[in-house]
Structure formats: structure tokens, C-alpha cells
Design a protein around this motif. Structure first.
Motif, mmCIF file in Angstrom:
data_model
loop_
_atom_site.group_PDB
_atom_site.id
_atom_site.type_symbol
_atom_site.label_atom_id
_atom_site.label_comp_id
_atom_site.label_asym_id
_atom_site.label_seq_id
_atom_site.Cartn_x
_atom_site.Cartn_y
_atom_site.Cartn_z
ATOM 1 N N LYS A 1 -7.187 6.779 15.408
ATOM 2 C CA LYS A 1 -8.148 6.103 14.535
ATOM 3 C C LYS A 1 -7.575 6.010 13.125
ATOM 4 C CE LYS A 1 -12.572 6.953 16.636
ATOM 5 N NZ LYS A 1 -13.213 5.674 16.633
ATOM 6 N N LEU A 2 -7.718 4.831 12.525
ATOM 7 C CA LEU A 2 -7.323 4.625 11.140
ATOM 8 C C LEU A 2 -8.485 4.023 10.376
ATOM 9 C CD1 LEU A 2 -3.721 3.109 11.474
ATOM 10 C CD2 LEU A 2 -4.353 5.473 10.974
ATOM 11 N N LEU A 3 -8.585 4.363 9.106
ATOM 12 C CA LEU A 3 -9.607 3.814 8.226
ATOM 13 C C LEU A 3 -8.908 2.966 7.173
ATOM 14 C CD1 LEU A 3 -12.658 3.843 7.623
ATOM 15 C CD2 LEU A 3 -12.201 5.698 6.024
ATOM 16 N N VAL B 1 -5.760 -3.302 23.108
ATOM 17 C CA VAL B 1 -4.803 -2.750 22.157
ATOM 18 C C VAL B 1 -5.546 -1.986 21.064
ATOM 19 C CG1 VAL B 1 -3.026 -3.324 20.439
ATOM 20 C CG2 VAL B 1 -3.114 -4.569 22.613
ATOM 21 N N ALA B 2 -6.620 -2.589 20.532
ATOM 22 C CA ALA B 2 -7.354 -1.955 19.436
ATOM 23 C C ALA B 2 -8.755 -2.540 19.317
ATOM 24 C CB ALA B 2 -6.618 -2.132 18.119
ATOM 25 N N SER C 1 -12.759 0.317 10.346
ATOM 26 C CA SER C 1 -12.325 1.397 11.215
ATOM 27 C C SER C 1 -11.522 0.760 12.346
ATOM 28 C CB SER C 1 -13.545 2.124 11.772
ATOM 29 O OG SER C 1 -13.147 3.075 12.719
ATOM 30 N N MET C 2 -10.312 1.275 12.578
ATOM 31 C CA MET C 2 -9.450 0.735 13.628
ATOM 32 C C MET C 2 -9.193 1.823 14.665
ATOM 33 S SD MET C 2 -6.680 -1.341 11.276
ATOM 34 C CE MET C 2 -6.311 0.061 10.225
ATOM 35 N N ASP C 3 -9.581 1.569 15.893
ATOM 36 C CA ASP C 3 -9.325 2.495 16.998
ATOM 37 C C ASP C 3 -8.183 1.887 17.813
ATOM 38 O OD1 ASP C 3 -9.412 4.487 18.847
ATOM 39 O OD2 ASP C 3 -11.362 3.938 19.681
#
Length: 155
Positions: free
Chosen positions: A2-4, A113-114, A128-130
């Protein structure tokens, strides 16, 4: 993984910080003053690693993607009435969005992919990227930046 993705508060140019799950800055993005969007991505050590560059004089928005200085593909908006659609000339990826373009998924064929979601109750753009495979994180970030820049261009 996870990226923010969070836009910096009080920034005149497009500037973002990208954090991991522990709150550590993984990437920083700095916009360059130019005609159209030009976004430079830096790793946590400050090294330039990628660029997202808007192509001007096109009927619909188009962005070229560069890893360091090497062209790797592009993303362009397609004409649709309701659901946003993007043509991606990179990795065989496709974006499937929702009507407000705040939430969307990135696929390679039938493989997810995301997932990208906009957090609505923030003062700045925050996503928010999962991401399923951590090796895809930079590429997913590049697509999210291009889609966000395209939306900003319309406003």
C-alpha cells in the motif's frame, strides 16, 4: 503493498510525497514550470528516476512516461460520455474507472495490478494505492500522476 500519494500543501507547482504503510517517504514528485504538466519522480535518496510529461497540441490529453530518460510508453484519454477510459501503451495495462474518476483499477489482462482510491476529506489530493506486486509501484505511480494531471487540466 500500500502506498499513500499526497499532494503537498501550499505548493505552487505539482509536488507530491508518496508514503509506504509505515509513513516513510518512498518517492517525491516535483513539478516543473513548463507548458503542460512535467512531473519528475525522485527516489528516497533524491535521485531522479522517472518523468511523466504531458504532450501538447493533441485533441485529447496524452502523457508520455519515461524511466530515467528512456521512453517506456504513454497514456491518453479516450473520448467517452460517462465512464472514463484511457488508452495505455505500456505493459499491456488497462485502466477501468468509475464515473467520478476517484476510484479505479489497473489490470493486465484479467490480472489486477493495482486499486487506486481517492480519499475525499483532505485539503489536498490524496490517493491510496493498493499494488499487488511491489515491483510495479513506480509504474502505477506514473499512471496515477498522469490521470490526476489530466483531471487537473480540465478544471
Amino acid at each position: 503493498m500500500k502506498l499513500l500519494f499526497k499532494q503537498r500543501f501550499f505548493s505552487w507547482l505539482d509536488s507530491y510525497d508518496i508514503y509506504d504503510e509505515t509513513g516513510e517517504t518512498i518517492y517525491s514528485v516535483k513539478g516543473q514550470l513548463s507548458f503542460g504538466h512535467r512531473l519528475h519522480i525522485h527516489d528516497r535518496s533524491g535521485n531522479h528516476i522517472a518523468t511523466v510529461k504531458q504532450v501538447l497540441l493533441t485533441f485529447l490529453p496524452k502523457f508520455e512516461l519515461y524511466k530515467r530518460d528512456q521512453y517506456i510508453g504513454c497514456i491518453s484519454k479516450e473520448f467517452t460520455f460517462f465512464s472514463p477510459k484511457y488508452n495505455i501503451d505500456f505493459n499491456g495495462w488497462q485502466v477501468q474507472g468509475h464515473i467520478m474518476e476517484w476510484d479505479y483499477e489497473i489490470y493486465q489482462g484479467n490480472h489486477l495490478v493495482a486499486t487506486v482510491s481517492k480519499e475525499l476529506w483532505n485539503f489536498t489530493d490524496t490517493y491510496s494505492m493498493d499494488i499487488q506486486n511491489p515491483q510495479d509501484a513506480l509504474y502505477v505511480l506514473m499512471l496515477v500522476l498522469a490521470i490526476d494531471a489530466e483531471k487537473c487540466s480540465r478544471n
